[in-house]
Design a protein around this motif. Structure first.
Motif, PDB file in Angstrom:
ATOM      1  N   GLY A 215      -3.979   2.216  -1.638  1.00 44.16           N
ATOM      2  CA  GLY A 215      -3.279   3.420  -2.060  1.00 44.16           C
ATOM      3  C   GLY A 215      -3.460   3.646  -3.536  1.00 44.16           C
ATOM      4  O   GLY A 215      -4.526   3.370  -4.093  1.00 44.16           O
ATOM      5  N   PHE A 216      -2.406   4.142  -4.210  1.00 41.84           N
ATOM      6  CA  PHE A 216      -2.484   4.406  -5.645  1.00 41.84           C
ATOM      7  C   PHE A 216      -2.845   3.133  -6.403  1.00 41.84           C
ATOM      8  O   PHE A 216      -3.623   3.145  -7.339  1.00 41.84           O
ATOM      9  N   THR A 217      -2.260   2.018  -5.983  1.00 43.24           N
ATOM     10  CA  THR A 217      -2.662   0.717  -6.514  1.00 43.24           C
ATOM     11  C   THR A 217      -3.719   0.146  -5.584  1.00 43.24           C
ATOM     12  O   THR A 217      -3.419  -0.151  -4.421  1.00 43.24           O
ATOM     13  N   PRO A 218      -4.968   0.004  -6.023  1.00 41.37           N
ATOM     14  CA  PRO A 218      -6.041  -0.447  -5.136  1.00 41.37           C
ATOM     15  C   PRO A 218      -5.697  -1.763  -4.447  1.00 41.37           C
ATOM     16  O   PRO A 218      -5.238  -2.714  -5.078  1.00 41.37           O
ATOM     17  N   GLY A 219      -5.907  -1.791  -3.136  1.00 39.45           N
ATOM     18  CA  GLY A 219      -5.680  -3.001  -2.372  1.00 39.45           C
ATOM     19  C   GLY A 219      -4.235  -3.271  -1.996  1.00 39.45           C
ATOM     20  O   GLY A 219      -3.949  -4.270  -1.334  1.00 39.45           O
ATOM     21  N   LYS A 220      -3.319  -2.382  -2.388  1.00 38.42           N
ATOM     22  CA  LYS A 220      -1.906  -2.570  -2.036  1.00 38.42           C
ATOM     23  C   LYS A 220      -1.608  -1.809  -0.752  1.00 38.42           C
ATOM     24  O   LYS A 220      -1.680  -0.572  -0.723  1.00 38.42           O
ATOM     25  N   PRO A 221      -1.272  -2.487   0.338  1.00 38.93           N
ATOM     26  CA  PRO A 221      -1.076  -1.823   1.629  1.00 38.93           C
ATOM     27  C   PRO A 221       0.092  -0.842   1.598  1.00 38.93           C
ATOM     28  O   PRO A 221       1.040  -0.981   0.822  1.00 38.93           O
ATOM     29  N   GLN A 222       0.004   0.122   2.493  1.00 37.59           N
ATOM     30  CA  GLN A 222       1.089   1.081   2.695  1.00 37.59           C
ATOM     31  C   GLN A 222       2.029   0.549   3.786  1.00 37.59           C
ATOM     32  O   GLN A 222       1.603  -0.232   4.635  1.00 37.59           O
ATOM     33  N   PRO A 223       3.291   0.960   3.778  1.00 40.99           N
ATOM     34  CA  PRO A 223       3.955   1.779   2.765  1.00 40.99           C
ATOM     35  C   PRO A 223       4.274   0.964   1.519  1.00 40.99           C
ATOM     36  O   PRO A 223       4.657  -0.195   1.626  1.00 40.99           O
ATOM     37  N   ASP A 224       4.113   1.597   0.344  1.00 39.18           N
ATOM     38  CA  ASP A 224       4.327   0.868  -0.911  1.00 39.18           C
ATOM     39  C   ASP A 224       5.445   1.449  -1.766  1.00 39.18           C
ATOM     40  O   ASP A 224       5.784   0.897  -2.802  1.00 39.18           O
ATOM     41  N   ASN A 225       6.001   2.597  -1.343  1.00 35.10           N
ATOM     42  CA  ASN A 225       7.129   3.200  -2.066  1.00 35.10           C
ATOM     43  C   ASN A 225       6.812   3.352  -3.554  1.00 35.10           C
ATOM     44  O   ASN A 225       7.652   3.107  -4.424  1.00 35.10           O
ATOM     45  N   GLN A 226       5.598   3.803  -3.852  1.00 37.32           N
ATOM     46  CA  GLN A 226       5.058   3.791  -5.215  1.00 37.32           C
ATOM     47  C   GLN A 226       5.770   4.747  -6.163  1.00 37.32           C
ATOM     48  O   GLN A 226       6.137   4.386  -7.267  1.00 37.32           O
ATOM     49  N   GLU A 227       5.970   5.977  -5.716  1.00 36.48           N
ATOM     50  CA  GLU A 227       6.444   7.019  -6.630  1.00 36.48           C
ATOM     51  C   GLU A 227       7.962   6.988  -6.776  1.00 36.48           C
ATOM     52  O   GLU A 227       8.709   7.394  -5.890  1.00 36.48           O
ATOM     53  N   ASP A 228       8.416   6.499  -7.899  1.00 34.08           N
ATOM     54  CA  ASP A 228       9.856   6.476  -8.223  1.00 34.08           C
ATOM     55  C   ASP A 228      10.695   5.776  -7.152  1.00 34.08           C
ATOM     56  O   ASP A 228      11.874   6.078  -6.988  1.00 34.08           O
ATOM     57  N   ASN A 229      10.085   4.851  -6.406  1.00 35.18           N
ATOM     58  CA  ASN A 229      10.797   4.170  -5.308  1.00 35.18           C
ATOM     59  C   ASN A 229      11.449   5.166  -4.355  1.00 35.18           C
ATOM     60  O   ASN A 229      12.561   4.953  -3.873  1.00 35.18           O
ATOM     61  N   ASN A 230      10.729   6.248  -4.081  1.00 36.05           N
ATOM     62  CA  ASN A 230      11.340   7.315  -3.283  1.00 36.05           C
ATOM     63  C   ASN A 230      10.312   7.990  -2.380  1.00 36.05           C
ATOM     64  O   ASN A 230      10.311   9.202  -2.217  1.00 36.05           O
ATOM     65  N   GLU A 231       9.428   7.220  -1.778  1.00 33.63           N
ATOM     66  CA  GLU A 231       8.453   7.774  -0.838  1.00 33.63           C
ATOM     67  C   GLU A 231       9.000   7.582   0.584  1.00 33.63           C
ATOM     68  O   GLU A 231       8.864   6.523   1.177  1.00 33.63           O
ATOM     69  N   GLN A 232       9.619   8.616   1.112  1.00 32.02           N
ATOM     70  CA  GLN A 232      10.368   8.491   2.356  1.00 32.02           C
ATOM     71  C   GLN A 232       9.790   9.296   3.510  1.00 32.02           C
ATOM     72  O   GLN A 232      10.391   9.333   4.588  1.00 32.02           O
TER      73      GLN A 232
END
Length: 271
Positions: A215-232
């Motif tokens: 995802g946004f961080t290469p190699g970090k699996p989804q779901p990662d809740n990357q954006e402001d801890n609010n990816e719902q």
């Protein structure tokens, strides 16, 4: 005096050349996929428009290429009065357009939209009818809640798609690929359900998934809740990140996308 003239000649040269996503006087910054994390003026993307002669303003990048992630409009800090080169606000930066600081997103293609096989239905497969929002509304995009309501307004039994089997996932992926869509909304969400409370519109938990391995961080699996801890909310993205395929990602529900609507448990149409 010669030094001043040299600086002015550079500024004039920059203002006259064709810069990516805009030129002299636009709202500045470098185009990035994510513009939701505040950073140092003129270098890292941030929410304020900022920068440049004329002030810049909000920027909307082509979301399938660079800039605003998943179609969300936003601004970025520039070199100008946001505190860039010399702190004097000479150059507006590389993002934005002349004057308004706006770059329109590439419209969704309707080239491959099929004719309706019955009212509201574009395709019917394995007991489900499907409706493609971009084929009916001229390529509009919606935040997740709006996409849900779009499907509900089609009538009782309609909702944003729930991808519950590998076969259905393959079908949805083929539609995204054929139509060249950068992404779609599904009905999947974890609103009010905690980090692992993912469910479909029916309230059923995800028994099958196709979460991405990056995802946004290469190699970090989804779901990662990357954006402001609010990816719902659950979106299917089309090769959005390097080394990714057509896969599932958790995304902030405020981003805008088209959707596929689904009506289940119906008799399949022939045609």
């Amino acid at each position: 005096m010669k030094g001043v003239l040299a600086v002015l000649s550079v500024v004039v040269g920059v203002s006259q050349c064709q810069l990516p996503y805009g030129s002299y006087g636009g709202g500045g910054g470098f185009p990035q996929r994510h513009n939701n994390f505040p950073g140092r003026p003129g270098i890292f993307p941030g929410r304020p428009g900022g920068g440049g002669v004329g002030g810049g303003g909000p920027i909307k990048f082509p979301s399938s290429v660079a800039g605003s992630v998943h179609g969300k409009p936003g601004g970025v800090g520039g070199f100008g009065n946001a505190g860039g080169i010399g702190g004097a606000g000479i150059i507006g930066g590389f993002g934005g357009a002349v004057g308004g600081g706006q770059v329109q997103e590439r419209p969704l293609s309707t080239q491959f939209c099929p004719a309706y096989i019955s009212p509201l239905v574009h395709v019917s497969v394995s007991g489900s009818n499907y409706h493609f929002s971009w084929c009916a509304d001229g390529g509009q995009k919606y935040v997740w809640e709006q996409a849900k309501n779009y499907c509900k307004k089609l009538g009782p039994g309609w909702s944003s798609v729930s991808i519950e089997t590998p076969t259905e996932n393959q079908f949805i992926s083929s539609i995204i690929d054929k139509h060249g869509l950068p992404y779609i909304w599904t009905s999947g969400n974890r609103l009010g359900g905690g980090p692992k409370g993912w469910k479909w519109a029916t309230g059923q938990p995800l028994t099958y998934n196709n979460w991405a391995l990056t995802g946004f961080t290469p190699g970090k699996p989804q779901p990662d809740n990357q954006e402001d801890n609010n990816e719902q909310c659950l979106s299917v993205l089309n090769r959005f990140y390097p080394n990714d395929g057509i896969t599932w990602h958790d995304v902030g529900c405020h981003h805008v996308k088209p959707t596929i609507c689904e009506y289940t448990n119906v008799q399949s149409y022939v045609g």
